[in-house]
Design a protein around this motif. Sequence first.
Motif, PDB file in Angstrom:
ATOM      1  N   GLU A  24       0.822  -1.205   0.000  1.00 30.69           N
ATOM      2  CA  GLU A  24       0.000   0.000   0.000  1.00 30.69           C
ATOM      3  C   GLU A  24       0.852   1.249   0.000  1.00 30.69           C
ATOM      4  O   GLU A  24       0.471   2.282  -0.563  1.00 30.69           O
ATOM      5  N   THR A  25       2.014   1.163   0.589  1.00 32.89           N
ATOM      6  CA  THR A  25       2.890   2.339   0.686  1.00 32.89           C
ATOM      7  C   THR A  25       3.325   2.792  -0.690  1.00 32.89           C
ATOM      8  O   THR A  25       3.405   3.996  -0.975  1.00 32.89           O
ATOM      9  N   PHE A  26       3.627   1.845  -1.577  1.00 34.97           N
ATOM     10  CA  PHE A  26       4.177   2.198  -2.891  1.00 34.97           C
ATOM     11  C   PHE A  26       3.096   2.310  -4.000  1.00 34.97           C
ATOM     12  O   PHE A  26       3.418   2.647  -5.135  1.00 34.97           O
ATOM     13  N   LYS A  27       1.847   2.024  -3.651  1.00 32.12           N
ATOM     14  CA  LYS A  27       0.795   2.085  -4.689  1.00 32.12           C
ATOM     15  C   LYS A  27       0.626   3.478  -5.278  1.00 32.12           C
ATOM     16  O   LYS A  27       0.427   3.616  -6.495  1.00 32.12           O
ATOM     17  N   PRO A  28       0.715   4.551  -4.443  1.00 30.77           N
ATOM     18  CA  PRO A  28       0.640   5.886  -5.058  1.00 30.77           C
ATOM     19  C   PRO A  28       1.746   6.104  -6.076  1.00 30.77           C
ATOM     20  O   PRO A  28       1.526   6.749  -7.109  1.00 30.77           O
ATOM     21  N   LEU A  29       2.900   5.560  -5.787  1.00 28.99           N
ATOM     22  CA  LEU A  29       4.008   5.709  -6.731  1.00 28.99           C
ATOM     23  C   LEU A  29       3.723   4.945  -8.021  1.00 28.99           C
ATOM     24  O   LEU A  29       3.996   5.446  -9.132  1.00 28.99           O
ATOM     25  N   VAL A  30       3.161   3.740  -7.903  1.00 31.74           N
ATOM     26  CA  VAL A  30       2.807   2.933  -9.093  1.00 31.74           C
ATOM     27  C   VAL A  30       1.737   3.639  -9.917  1.00 31.74           C
ATOM     28  O   VAL A  30       1.815   3.704 -11.155  1.00 31.74           O
ATOM     29  N   ASP A  31       0.748   4.220  -9.217  1.00 31.28           N
ATOM     30  CA  ASP A  31      -0.321   4.915  -9.929  1.00 31.28           C
ATOM     31  C   ASP A  31       0.241   6.095 -10.699  1.00 31.28           C
ATOM     32  O   ASP A  31      -0.178   6.387 -11.839  1.00 31.28           O
ATOM     33  N   ALA A  32       1.191   6.805 -10.093  1.00 32.75           N
ATOM     34  CA  ALA A  32       1.820   7.952 -10.760  1.00 32.75           C
ATOM     35  C   ALA A  32       2.571   7.492 -12.000  1.00 32.75           C
ATOM     36  O   ALA A  32       2.567   8.169 -13.045  1.00 32.75           O
ATOM     37  N   LEU A  33       3.236   6.324 -11.895  1.00 30.81           N
ATOM     38  CA  LEU A  33       3.980   5.788 -13.038  1.00 30.81           C
ATOM     39  C   LEU A  33       3.033   5.507 -14.219  1.00 30.81           C
ATOM     40  O   LEU A  33       3.291   5.928 -15.362  1.00 30.81           O
TER      41      LEU A  33
END
Length: 600
Positions: A24-33
């Motif tokens: 969950e911590t890195f999902k915002p980063l994945v969504d941005a990618l």
Amino acid sequence: MSEDKQLVSYCYHSFWPDREKVTETFKPLVDALYSTIVDDSVGPELFSDGEQWFSMNNAIFLHESIENDEKIGDLAVQVCKKYAKGPNHVVPLPLWLRNSFKQAGLEKVLQNRTWNWEKFYREAVFSNLTTMDSKSRDTLVLHAIDLHIKEIDSLLLCHPCIPTKGGQLQHVRNLVNPTGKVACLFEPKEGRLLDGSENDFRSPKRIQRLLELGMANDHLPLEDITEKAGTINKTWSTDKNKAFVHLKCLFELMKNHTDDKDSHHWKTLRTTAFLPAYSPGDAKMEGNVTLKKPTDVFSDKCSLLVNMTQPVLDNSNLKIHHSDPVLQILGVNSTPKPEVVLQQLHEGSKQAHSIDRSMLYKIAFECYKCLDQWIWDSGNTSYISQQVNSFPFILIGDTFVNVDRVAENGQFEAKPYLHVLPAAFTSFRNLWTCIGVEKQFTATQFLTVLQELKAQHGNQPLPESDLSVVLTILNKGIFEAKVKIMHDCLIPNEHGVLQFASELFYNDSPWMPLTSGVTLCHENIPRAMARHIGIKTTRHHSLETHIVDDMSPFAFEFEQQEQLTVRIKNIISAYPSKKDILKELIQNADDAEATEIHFI
């Protein structure tokens, strides 16, 4: 390095994160990618088809239902890669990557770059049918038929995509089921008969689908029927039996369009020569048959009224009833006008010697019946009465005679000059009254025959047959019927030559020598008949020739001195036989043209 081919080939998404596996911590980063990847303005060229790299704007994805289709999935990918228009490129999109885009809120963007079945067929298949290899094309078209998708059905209808026996691709609505009723109308070279086998296009399931989409089976549009009617003439010239098969089929198909009477195709059919008809003059309707326009043909119902002058529909092979609405819409004539019926009788009178007697009778009977009914319905008698006197109108035996040679009733006939109306025709009272057929033979008719014979034979003796006719007319027609003759009548003399009655004598004094210049009437003419028709007797002639006009002044009239009663008694007593007295009295009364005798 990739452009310089310094990298080993790898799948473009090999290093992309699977969002479902990221914490969950890195999902915002994945969504941005993923948002950056799909950005229209700055989207990096991170997609590859194995040969080129490009951005999301130039990537085409196939819907999972296409990629996962076991039958044509691989073929669909190959076709898309081959026919996708640049700068677009088809790339695979595994399920985890698809879900990652969706979970990142980019489902709509992904959907815009994804081809579903409808877009796949429109962009990749139906736009390239002519250049695609037949095996791939047929596989994809069969699959399209099996999909039962409305949008794809529309594409199937808009493009010629079904193989036919002529080798051409055809629109579904122009297809013909080779086992259907209408198939007999089409040749393989026309490119309309469905091709294939029971394993592909001609399987029961596919045929049913094609019929639902509009393939012809037992019905044809009126436009196609009109076109096929125009080809009958060509077929007729090579194979008449085949042409009749086509005609029967066309008539059956036309019955489906009788509610559309105003269609311009019906007008075209009326002016197309495709109906088989017997030629005029073929009374038995067994001879030459040619193709005619419907409006030029008469129904077989009225054949006996027109077949000598008009073409009549050959129904022996068509087996279509004369009341069929198709014939009515086509304009086939079923009610001939009086002038056409009169033409039939006129032509029949000219060809009577070459027409079978029973057929001649049927023609005359039906024509008289038709004219009789027409007079009754219309009340118009002038037209027919004017026309019938221009040709021999009434059938007697196996020939036609003029109206003035016929009477409705008669005690005798004087054939071939005077005839009694045949009993079979007497019921047509309106007609006979209209044209002036006499109830009984008239003096005018008798005199006309005598004048005709005089003109024919002149001063030559009449043949035995004509002499017999003349004597019959004089005896039964004039004398026994007590017909008064107002004009000098032609009578056969002792040699059988016709002369006027005023020139002849009846020899009632055979013991006396004939005076010079005296011509006797024929020996078969009795004294009473001779006197009735105005022939003088030789006895009267002798008395007239011995009258003294200028008597001597010394002469005086001789008178008997014996009383009249005594004289009569003596005369009666002198007769050898009493019964002869009555004969003599009757003879004297007849000579005096008395009508009554009174005995006191």
